[in-house]
Design a protein around this motif. Structure first.
Motif, short mmCIF file in Angstrom:
data_model
loop_
_atom_site.label_atom_id
_atom_site.label_comp_id
_atom_site.label_asym_id
_atom_site.label_seq_id
_atom_site.Cartn_x
_atom_site.Cartn_y
_atom_site.Cartn_z
N PHE A 1 25.05 86.10 13.71
CA PHE A 1 26.00 86.16 12.62
C PHE A 1 27.12 87.13 12.93
O PHE A 1 27.03 88.32 12.67
CB PHE A 1 25.27 86.56 11.33
N CYS A 2 28.17 86.63 13.55
CA CYS A 2 29.32 87.48 13.79
C CYS A 2 30.60 86.71 13.49
O CYS A 2 30.60 85.48 13.47
CB CYS A 2 29.32 88.06 15.20
N GLU A 3 31.64 87.44 13.28
CA GLU A 3 32.88 86.84 12.83
C GLU A 3 33.37 85.76 13.80
O GLU A 3 33.26 85.91 15.00
CB GLU A 3 33.95 87.92 12.68
N ASP A 4 33.88 84.69 13.21
CA ASP A 4 34.41 83.53 13.94
C ASP A 4 33.34 82.66 14.58
O ASP A 4 33.65 81.70 15.29
CB ASP A 4 35.45 83.93 15.00
N GLU A 5 32.08 82.99 14.34
CA GLU A 5 30.98 82.18 14.85
C GLU A 5 30.82 80.94 13.96
O GLU A 5 30.89 81.04 12.75
CB GLU A 5 29.70 83.03 14.82
N SER B 1 23.67 70.14 7.47
CA SER B 1 24.29 70.07 8.80
C SER B 1 25.80 70.29 8.80
O SER B 1 26.47 69.98 9.78
CB SER B 1 23.96 68.74 9.50
N ALA B 2 26.32 70.80 7.70
CA ALA B 2 27.74 71.13 7.68
C ALA B 2 27.98 72.32 8.61
O ALA B 2 27.12 73.17 8.79
CB ALA B 2 28.16 71.49 6.27
N GLU B 3 29.17 72.34 9.20
CA GLU B 3 29.52 73.47 10.03
C GLU B 3 30.31 74.48 9.21
O GLU B 3 31.27 74.14 8.53
CB GLU B 3 30.33 73.00 11.24
N VAL B 4 29.86 75.70 9.29
CA VAL B 4 30.55 76.78 8.57
C VAL B 4 30.97 77.84 9.58
O VAL B 4 30.32 78.05 10.60
CB VAL B 4 29.67 77.40 7.47
N ILE B 5 32.08 78.49 9.28
CA ILE B 5 32.56 79.54 10.16
C ILE B 5 32.47 80.88 9.44
O ILE B 5 32.75 80.98 8.24
CB ILE B 5 33.99 79.23 10.68
N LEU C 1 33.71 76.66 4.99
CA LEU C 1 33.49 75.40 5.66
C LEU C 1 34.41 75.28 6.86
O LEU C 1 35.60 75.56 6.78
CB LEU C 1 33.75 74.26 4.66
N PHE C 2 33.82 74.91 7.98
CA PHE C 2 34.61 74.77 9.20
C PHE C 2 35.11 73.35 9.34
O PHE C 2 34.35 72.40 9.33
CB PHE C 2 33.75 75.13 10.40
N GLU D 1 38.10 70.96 11.61
CA GLU D 1 38.94 71.01 12.80
C GLU D 1 40.41 71.29 12.45
O GLU D 1 41.15 71.81 13.25
CB GLU D 1 38.82 69.71 13.59
N ALA D 2 40.78 70.92 11.24
CA ALA D 2 42.15 71.17 10.77
C ALA D 2 42.41 72.66 10.62
O ALA D 2 43.55 73.09 10.55
CB ALA D 2 42.39 70.45 9.46
N ASP D 3 41.34 73.44 10.56
CA ASP D 3 41.45 74.89 10.38
C ASP D 3 41.87 75.63 11.65
O ASP D 3 41.87 76.83 11.69
CB ASP D 3 40.09 75.44 9.96
N ASP D 4 42.19 74.90 12.65
CA ASP D 4 42.49 75.46 13.95
C ASP D 4 43.84 76.17 13.94
O ASP D 4 44.86 75.57 14.19
CB ASP D 4 42.45 74.34 14.99
N PHE D 5 43.85 77.46 13.63
CA PHE D 5 45.12 78.17 13.61
C PHE D 5 45.05 79.46 14.40
O PHE D 5 44.01 79.88 14.82
CB PHE D 5 45.59 78.47 12.17
#
Ligand SMILES: [Zn+2]
Length: 61
Positions: free
Chosen positions: A27-31, A39-43, A54-55, A57-61
């Motif tokens: 559990f670290c930032e940006d993981e 099975s949702a991906e969370v960041i 919620l992670f 792909e559009a969040d790519d900034f």
């Protein structure tokens, strides 16, 4: 007797609103973590206090 050797962080899934645990060392930032329940991906956005979003792909900034 069961000894809890690893510390875990409790994550509240923003998608299914369930909660799941991950080892604190994962559990670290940006993981990006996967919800055990849906099975949702969370960041991870913050370690202390533990926060995720919620992670997507559009969040790519
Ligand atoms: Zn979930």
């Amino acid at each position: 007797m069961k000894i809890k050797a690893i510390q875990v962080a409790v994550i509240f899934c923003p998608d299914c609103r369930g909660q799941f645990e991950v080892p604190i060392e994962d559990f670290c930032e940006d993981e990006v973590l996967e919800c055990d329940l849906c099975s949702a991906e969370v960041i991870v956005t913050s370690e202390k206090p533990p926060r995720v979003k919620l992670f997507t792909e559009a969040d790519d900034f």
